[in-house]
Design a protein around this motif. Structure first.
Motif, PDB file in Angstrom:
ATOM      1  N   ASN A 123     -34.435 -16.723 -44.750  1.00  0.00           N
ATOM      2  CA  ASN A 123     -34.064 -18.059 -45.187  1.00  0.00           C
ATOM      3  C   ASN A 123     -32.858 -18.559 -44.383  1.00  0.00           C
ATOM      4  N   TRP A 124     -32.423 -19.772 -44.679  1.00  0.00           N
ATOM      5  CA  TRP A 124     -31.432 -20.431 -43.841  1.00  0.00           C
ATOM      6  C   TRP A 124     -30.100 -19.688 -43.796  1.00  0.00           C
ATOM      7  N   SER A 125     -29.724 -19.050 -44.888  1.00  0.00           N
ATOM      8  CA  SER A 125     -28.418 -18.393 -44.944  1.00  0.00           C
ATOM      9  C   SER A 125     -28.469 -16.943 -44.485  1.00  0.00           C
ATOM     10  N   GLY A 126     -29.679 -16.405 -44.382  1.00  0.00           N
ATOM     11  CA  GLY A 126     -29.811 -14.991 -44.045  1.00  0.00           C
ATOM     12  C   GLY A 126     -29.761 -14.079 -45.247  1.00  0.00           C
ATOM     13  N   ALA A 127     -29.613 -14.658 -46.431  1.00  0.00           N
ATOM     14  CA  ALA A 127     -29.479 -13.843 -47.633  1.00  0.00           C
ATOM     15  C   ALA A 127     -30.808 -13.281 -48.107  1.00  0.00           C
ATOM     16  N   SER A 128     -31.901 -13.880 -47.680  1.00  0.00           N
ATOM     17  CA  SER A 128     -33.213 -13.452 -48.148  1.00  0.00           C
ATOM     18  C   SER A 128     -34.130 -13.204 -46.956  1.00  0.00           C
ATOM     19  N   THR A 129     -34.777 -12.043 -46.953  1.00  0.00           N
ATOM     20  CA  THR A 129     -35.719 -11.703 -45.886  1.00  0.00           C
ATOM     21  C   THR A 129     -36.990 -11.124 -46.493  1.00  0.00           C
ATOM     22  N   ARG A 130     -38.056 -11.221 -45.740  1.00  0.00           N
ATOM     23  CA  ARG A 130     -39.327 -10.624 -46.137  1.00  0.00           C
ATOM     24  C   ARG A 130     -39.985 -10.041 -44.894  1.00  0.00           C
ATOM     25  N   TYR A 131     -40.710  -8.954 -45.091  1.00  0.00           N
ATOM     26  CA  TYR A 131     -41.401  -8.299 -43.985  1.00  0.00           C
ATOM     27  C   TYR A 131     -42.835  -7.979 -44.382  1.00  0.00           C
ATOM     28  N   ALA A 132     -43.699  -7.985 -43.411  1.00  0.00           N
ATOM     29  CA  ALA A 132     -45.035  -7.468 -43.630  1.00  0.00           C
ATOM     30  C   ALA A 132     -44.935  -5.965 -43.834  1.00  0.00           C
ATOM     31  N   ASP A 133     -45.806  -5.420 -44.659  1.00  0.00           N
ATOM     32  CA  ASP A 133     -45.766  -3.983 -44.922  1.00  0.00           C
ATOM     33  C   ASP A 133     -45.920  -3.166 -43.643  1.00  0.00           C
ATOM     34  N   SER A 134     -46.677  -3.691 -42.704  1.00  0.00           N
ATOM     35  CA  SER A 134     -46.969  -2.957 -41.474  1.00  0.00           C
ATOM     36  C   SER A 134     -45.757  -2.783 -40.567  1.00  0.00           C
ATOM     37  N   VAL A 135     -44.720  -3.589 -40.767  1.00  0.00           N
ATOM     38  CA  VAL A 135     -43.544  -3.505 -39.904  1.00  0.00           C
ATOM     39  C   VAL A 135     -42.281  -3.115 -40.666  1.00  0.00           C
ATOM     40  N   LYS A 136     -42.378  -3.011 -41.969  1.00  0.00           N
ATOM     41  CA  LYS A 136     -41.205  -2.712 -42.787  1.00  0.00           C
ATOM     42  C   LYS A 136     -40.601  -1.373 -42.366  1.00  0.00           C
ATOM     43  N   GLY A 137     -39.283  -1.382 -42.166  1.00  0.00           N
ATOM     44  CA  GLY A 137     -38.588  -0.173 -41.743  1.00  0.00           C
ATOM     45  C   GLY A 137     -38.525  -0.004 -40.239  1.00  0.00           C
ATOM     46  N   ARG A 138     -39.299  -0.800 -39.505  1.00  0.00           N
ATOM     47  CA  ARG A 138     -39.296  -0.705 -38.042  1.00  0.00           C
ATOM     48  C   ARG A 138     -38.761  -1.982 -37.386  1.00  0.00           C
ATOM     49  N   PHE A 139     -39.042  -3.130 -37.994  1.00  0.00           N
ATOM     50  CA  PHE A 139     -38.609  -4.412 -37.441  1.00  0.00           C
ATOM     51  C   PHE A 139     -37.485  -4.985 -38.292  1.00  0.00           C
ATOM     52  N   THR A 140     -36.585  -5.708 -37.629  1.00  0.00           N
ATOM     53  CA  THR A 140     -35.490  -6.369 -38.334  1.00  0.00           C
ATOM     54  C   THR A 140     -35.343  -7.795 -37.816  1.00  0.00           C
ATOM     55  N   ILE A 141     -35.354  -8.742 -38.733  1.00  0.00           N
ATOM     56  CA  ILE A 141     -35.123 -10.138 -38.377  1.00  0.00           C
ATOM     57  C   ILE A 141     -33.656 -10.471 -38.630  1.00  0.00           C
ATOM     58  N   SER A 142     -33.083 -11.261 -37.744  1.00  0.00           N
ATOM     59  CA  SER A 142     -31.705 -11.705 -37.921  1.00  0.00           C
ATOM     60  C   SER A 142     -31.565 -13.078 -37.294  1.00  0.00           C
ATOM     61  N   ARG A 143     -30.476 -13.742 -37.617  1.00  0.00           N
ATOM     62  CA  ARG A 143     -30.259 -15.063 -37.062  1.00  0.00           C
ATOM     63  C   ARG A 143     -28.778 -15.288 -36.834  1.00  0.00           C
ATOM     64  N   ASP A 144     -28.496 -16.125 -35.847  1.00  0.00           N
ATOM     65  CA  ASP A 144     -27.136 -16.544 -35.541  1.00  0.00           C
ATOM     66  C   ASP A 144     -27.160 -18.064 -35.541  1.00  0.00           C
ATOM     67  N   ASN A 145     -26.736 -18.650 -36.635  1.00  0.00           N
ATOM     68  CA  ASN A 145     -26.805 -20.104 -36.756  1.00  0.00           C
ATOM     69  C   ASN A 145     -25.867 -20.809 -35.790  1.00  0.00           C
ATOM     70  N   ALA A 146     -24.806 -20.135 -35.389  1.00  0.00           N
ATOM     71  CA  ALA A 146     -23.885 -20.733 -34.419  1.00  0.00           C
ATOM     72  C   ALA A 146     -24.546 -20.867 -33.050  1.00  0.00           C
ATOM     73  N   LYS A 147     -25.500 -19.978 -32.769  1.00  0.00           N
ATOM     74  CA  LYS A 147     -26.208 -20.002 -31.485  1.00  0.00           C
ATOM     75  C   LYS A 147     -27.609 -20.593 -31.603  1.00  0.00           C
ATOM     76  N   ASN A 148     -27.962 -21.032 -32.801  1.00  0.00           N
ATOM     77  CA  ASN A 148     -29.311 -21.579 -33.018  1.00  0.00           C
ATOM     78  C   ASN A 148     -30.391 -20.614 -32.546  1.00  0.00           C
ATOM     79  N   THR A 149     -30.227 -19.359 -32.883  1.00  0.00           N
ATOM     80  CA  THR A 149     -31.147 -18.331 -32.387  1.00  0.00           C
ATOM     81  C   THR A 149     -31.531 -17.380 -33.518  1.00  0.00           C
ATOM     82  N   VAL A 150     -32.792 -17.011 -33.523  1.00  0.00           N
ATOM     83  CA  VAL A 150     -33.280 -15.981 -34.434  1.00  0.00           C
ATOM     84  C   VAL A 150     -33.833 -14.841 -33.594  1.00  0.00           C
TER      85      VAL A 150
END
Length: 125
Positions: A52-79
């Motif tokens: 979500n916009w603040s980074g407080a909430s994330t969701r993953y597909a079961d197939s990637v859980k524990g292996r993939f990590t999503i993150s974002r830097d709003n100052a850089k407009n990058t995910v």
């Protein structure tokens, strides 16, 4: 309007890692839910991860859980999508998506108004 450009894809051996980046333009990035999807060869596009916009909430597909990590830097407009312990079945075109209309986490492709052009990830066995 939000424009998205993915980068970081490539060829990697099984067990390796890649980090995908998605650079966004537009003033609504900071209030947008951001998602990563992928489309394996001959298959439909599928959900991978979302934040979500603040980074407080994330969701993953079961197939990637524990292996993939999503993150974002709003100052850089990058995910980002950090992908570890890659498997051949992770081979796909990976797409970044954004939508400023919701404050929650969205898993459906229909929940995103803006899409990048995709970046190819190939994992060899």
């Amino acid at each position: 309007q939000v424009q998205l450009v993915e980068s970081g894809g490539g060829l990697v051996q099984a067990g390796g890692s890649l980090r995908l980046s998605c650079a966004a333009s537009g003033r609504t990035f900071g209030s947008s839910v951001m998602g990563w999807f992928r489309q394996p060869p001959g298959k439909e596009r599928e959900f991978v991860a979302a934040m979500n916009w603040s980074g407080a909430s994330t969701r993953y597909a079961d197939s990637v859980k524990g292996r993939f990590t999503i993150s974002r830097d709003n100052a850089k407009n990058t995910v980002y999508l950090q992908m570890n312990s890659l498997k051949p079945e992770d081979t796909a075109v990976y797409y970044c998506a954004a939508d400023p209309r919701t404050s929650g986490v969205v898993r459906l492709t229909s929940g995103y108004a803006y899409w990048g052009q995709g970046t190819q990830v190939t994992v060899s066995s």
